[in-house]
Design a protein around this motif. Structure first.
Motif, PDB file in Angstrom:
ATOM      1  N   ARG A  41      50.343  32.925  85.337  1.00 40.72           N
ATOM      2  CA  ARG A  41      50.555  33.868  86.548  1.00 40.72           C
ATOM      3  C   ARG A  41      49.420  34.879  86.552  1.00 40.72           C
ATOM      4  O   ARG A  41      49.008  35.010  87.720  1.00 40.72           O
ATOM      5  N   HIS A  42      49.139  35.481  85.518  1.00 40.93           N
ATOM      6  CA  HIS A  42      47.842  36.296  85.701  1.00 40.93           C
ATOM      7  C   HIS A  42      46.620  35.529  86.091  1.00 40.93           C
ATOM      8  O   HIS A  42      46.032  35.920  86.674  1.00 40.93           O
ATOM      9  N   ALA A  43      46.473  34.310  85.513  1.00 42.97           N
ATOM     10  CA  ALA A  43      45.463  33.695  85.722  1.00 42.97           C
ATOM     11  C   ALA A  43      45.228  33.527  87.451  1.00 42.97           C
ATOM     12  O   ALA A  43      44.030  33.653  87.914  1.00 42.97           O
ATOM     13  N   GLU A  44      46.322  32.879  87.873  1.00 45.79           N
ATOM     14  CA  GLU A  44      46.396  32.618  89.309  1.00 45.79           C
ATOM     15  C   GLU A  44      46.179  33.887  90.108  1.00 45.79           C
ATOM     16  O   GLU A  44      45.421  33.814  91.059  1.00 45.79           O
ATOM     17  N   ALA A  45      46.645  34.870  89.796  1.00 47.28           N
ATOM     18  CA  ALA A  45      46.827  36.210  90.578  1.00 47.28           C
ATOM     19  C   ALA A  45      45.323  36.870  90.438  1.00 47.28           C
ATOM     20  O   ALA A  45      44.743  37.027  91.500  1.00 47.28           O
ATOM     21  N   THR A  46      44.786  36.839  89.378  1.00 43.86           N
ATOM     22  CA  THR A  46      43.546  37.192  89.043  1.00 43.86           C
ATOM     23  C   THR A  46      42.257  36.516  89.929  1.00 43.86           C
ATOM     24  O   THR A  46      41.509  36.991  90.346  1.00 43.86           O
ATOM     25  N   SER A  47      42.541  35.043  89.837  1.00 52.54           N
ATOM     26  CA  SER A  47      41.560  34.151  90.629  1.00 52.54           C
ATOM     27  C   SER A  47      41.784  34.477  92.246  1.00 52.54           C
ATOM     28  O   SER A  47      40.662  34.909  92.959  1.00 52.54           O
ATOM     29  N   LEU A  48      43.035  34.849  92.670  1.00 52.10           N
ATOM     30  CA  LEU A  48      43.087  34.936  94.042  1.00 52.10           C
ATOM     31  C   LEU A  48      42.434  36.422  94.403  1.00 52.10           C
ATOM     32  O   LEU A  48      41.801  36.584  95.553  1.00 52.10           O
ATOM     33  N   LEU A  49      42.830  37.259  93.672  1.00 49.49           N
ATOM     34  CA  LEU A  49      42.150  38.814  93.679  1.00 49.49           C
ATOM     35  C   LEU A  49      40.429  38.567  93.851  1.00 49.49           C
ATOM     36  O   LEU A  49      40.063  39.462  94.618  1.00 49.49           O
ATOM     37  N   ALA A  50      40.092  37.843  92.854  1.00 49.92           N
ATOM     38  CA  ALA A  50      38.720  37.701  93.044  1.00 49.92           C
ATOM     39  C   ALA A  50      37.943  37.192  94.064  1.00 49.92           C
ATOM     40  O   ALA A  50      36.844  37.275  94.345  1.00 49.92           O
ATOM     41  N   ILE A  51      38.690  36.409  94.876  1.00 51.59           N
ATOM     42  CA  ILE A  51      38.296  35.839  96.207  1.00 51.59           C
ATOM     43  C   ILE A  51      38.126  36.930  97.372  1.00 51.59           C
ATOM     44  O   ILE A  51      37.204  36.760  98.087  1.00 51.59           O
ATOM     45  N   LEU A  52      38.821  38.008  97.091  1.00 43.77           N
ATOM     46  CA  LEU A  52      38.812  39.318  98.184  1.00 43.77           C
ATOM     47  C   LEU A  52      37.136  39.624  98.419  1.00 43.77           C
ATOM     48  O   LEU A  52      36.913  39.857  99.702  1.00 43.77           O
ATOM     49  N   PRO A  53      36.383  39.982  97.599  1.00 43.67           N
ATOM     50  CA  PRO A  53      35.120  40.298  97.842  1.00 43.67           C
ATOM     51  C   PRO A  53      34.020  39.286  98.573  1.00 43.67           C
ATOM     52  O   PRO A  53      33.476  39.506  99.479  1.00 43.67           O
ATOM     53  N   THR A  54      34.351  38.183  98.329  1.00 39.94           N
ATOM     54  CA  THR A  54      33.541  37.103  98.560  1.00 39.94           C
ATOM     55  C   THR A  54      34.163  36.780 100.236  1.00 39.94           C
ATOM     56  O   THR A  54      33.355  36.557 101.093  1.00 39.94           O
ATOM     57  N   VAL A  55      35.411  36.934 100.310  1.00 44.08           N
ATOM     58  CA  VAL A  55      36.124  36.924 101.719  1.00 44.08           C
ATOM     59  C   VAL A  55      35.383  37.882 102.723  1.00 44.08           C
ATOM     60  O   VAL A  55      34.693  37.556 103.687  1.00 44.08           O
ATOM     61  N   GLY A  87      54.851  32.686  97.413  1.00 45.76           N
ATOM     62  CA  GLY A  87      54.418  32.184  96.262  1.00 45.76           C
ATOM     63  C   GLY A  87      54.564  32.922  95.123  1.00 45.76           C
ATOM     64  O   GLY A  87      54.783  32.599  93.972  1.00 45.76           O
ATOM     65  N   GLY A  88      54.376  34.341  95.190  1.00 54.36           N
ATOM     66  CA  GLY A  88      54.831  35.212  94.165  1.00 54.36           C
ATOM     67  C   GLY A  88      56.368  35.041  93.564  1.00 54.36           C
ATOM     68  O   GLY A  88      56.430  34.966  92.483  1.00 54.36           O
ATOM     69  N   PHE A  89      57.020  35.196  94.543  1.00 55.65           N
ATOM     70  CA  PHE A  89      58.596  34.720  94.132  1.00 55.65           C
ATOM     71  C   PHE A  89      58.748  33.585  93.582  1.00 55.65           C
ATOM     72  O   PHE A  89      59.363  33.331  92.501  1.00 55.65           O
ATOM     73  N   LEU A  90      58.129  32.480  94.239  1.00 49.66           N
ATOM     74  CA  LEU A  90      58.436  31.230  93.426  1.00 49.66           C
ATOM     75  C   LEU A  90      57.697  31.207  92.284  1.00 49.66           C
ATOM     76  O   LEU A  90      58.281  30.863  91.026  1.00 49.66           O
ATOM     77  N   ALA A  91      56.429  31.620  91.982  1.00 45.19           N
ATOM     78  CA  ALA A  91      55.849  31.708  90.466  1.00 45.19           C
ATOM     79  C   ALA A  91      56.580  32.454  89.446  1.00 45.19           C
ATOM     80  O   ALA A  91      56.694  31.930  88.423  1.00 45.19           O
ATOM     81  N   GLU A  92      57.315  33.482  89.981  1.00 49.35           N
ATOM     82  CA  GLU A  92      58.068  34.187  88.985  1.00 49.35           C
ATOM     83  C   GLU A  92      59.419  33.653  88.830  1.00 49.35           C
ATOM     84  O   GLU A  92      60.027  33.746  87.636  1.00 49.35           O
ATOM     85  N   SER A  93      59.903  32.885  89.519  1.00 53.26           N
ATOM     86  CA  SER A  93      61.170  32.004  89.203  1.00 53.26           C
ATOM     87  C   SER A  93      61.007  30.920  88.385  1.00 53.26           C
ATOM     88  O   SER A  93      61.980  30.287  87.850  1.00 53.26           O
ATOM     89  N   LEU A  94      59.788  30.454  88.500  1.00 52.07           N
ATOM     90  CA  LEU A  94      59.471  29.248  87.660  1.00 52.07           C
ATOM     91  C   LEU A  94      59.044  29.566  86.157  1.00 52.07           C
ATOM     92  O   LEU A  94      58.310  30.455  85.903  1.00 52.07           O
ATOM     93  N   PRO A  95      59.277  28.486  85.178  1.00 51.57           N
ATOM     94  CA  PRO A  95      58.868  28.940  83.790  1.00 51.57           C
ATOM     95  C   PRO A  95      57.286  28.519  83.664  1.00 51.57           C
ATOM     96  O   PRO A  95      56.922  27.776  84.585  1.00 51.57           O
ATOM     97  N   GLU A  96      56.677  29.096  82.723  1.00 51.55           N
ATOM     98  CA  GLU A  96      55.330  28.959  82.349  1.00 51.55           C
ATOM     99  C   GLU A  96      54.728  27.506  82.635  1.00 51.55           C
ATOM    100  O   GLU A  96      53.930  27.014  82.925  1.00 51.55           O
ATOM    101  N   HIS A  97      55.635  26.470  81.980  1.00 49.73           N
ATOM    102  CA  HIS A  97      55.141  25.212  81.610  1.00 49.73           C
ATOM    103  C   HIS A  97      55.286  24.695  83.079  1.00 49.73           C
ATOM    104  O   HIS A  97      54.482  23.750  83.343  1.00 49.73           O
ATOM    105  N   ALA A  98      56.193  24.953  83.790  1.00 50.68           N
ATOM    106  CA  ALA A  98      56.196  24.225  85.129  1.00 50.68           C
ATOM    107  C   ALA A  98      55.101  24.488  86.068  1.00 50.68           C
ATOM    108  O   ALA A  98      54.514  23.865  86.980  1.00 50.68           O
TER     109      ALA A  98
END
Length: 122
Positions: A41-55, A87-98
């Protein structure tokens, strides 16, 4: 300090490979962040946040050439907020392995698309 250096090195390498292959950086940055110890979850969120300056830099640069359609950008941006919330809601509802398995499927789909494009171009 060594983790920061590893992050810079891996980020630089992932950016170069993403640029060479023409894929989105998140496909490479998320596994890099996982290797550095973040959970999915943190890896995906960090990756998405890192896109903002590029955008922001890309939109500013392309606006100077008249290539930005602001109305479409606004609609896309507002719709993205809903997608992020869902997407955030879905990510929080799924287990890490999924989440890891779903991301692996995405990476395989991107690899198949790259292979298809390379085959088609020759």
């Amino acid at each position: 300090m060594t983790v920061a250096l590893a992050a810079v090195g891996l980020g630089l390498a992932a950016g170069i490979v993403a640029g060479l292959l023409g894929v989105g950086g998140g496909i490479l940055f998320v596994p890099t962040l996982l290797a550095l110890g973040l959970d999915q979850r943190h890896a995906e969120a960090t990756s998405l946040l890192a896109i903002l300056p590029t955008v922001a830099a890309g939109a500013w640069s392309q606006n100077r050439y008249g290539n930005v359609r602001w109305r479409a950008a606004l609609v896309l941006g507002v719709a993205s907020v809903g997608g992020v919330a869902g997407g955030g809601f879905l990510a929080e509802s799924l287990p890490e392995h999924a989440l890891r398995r779903l991301f692996a499927v995405l990476v395989l789909c991107v690899a198949a698309q790259l292979a298809w494009r390379a085959r088609r171009d020759y």
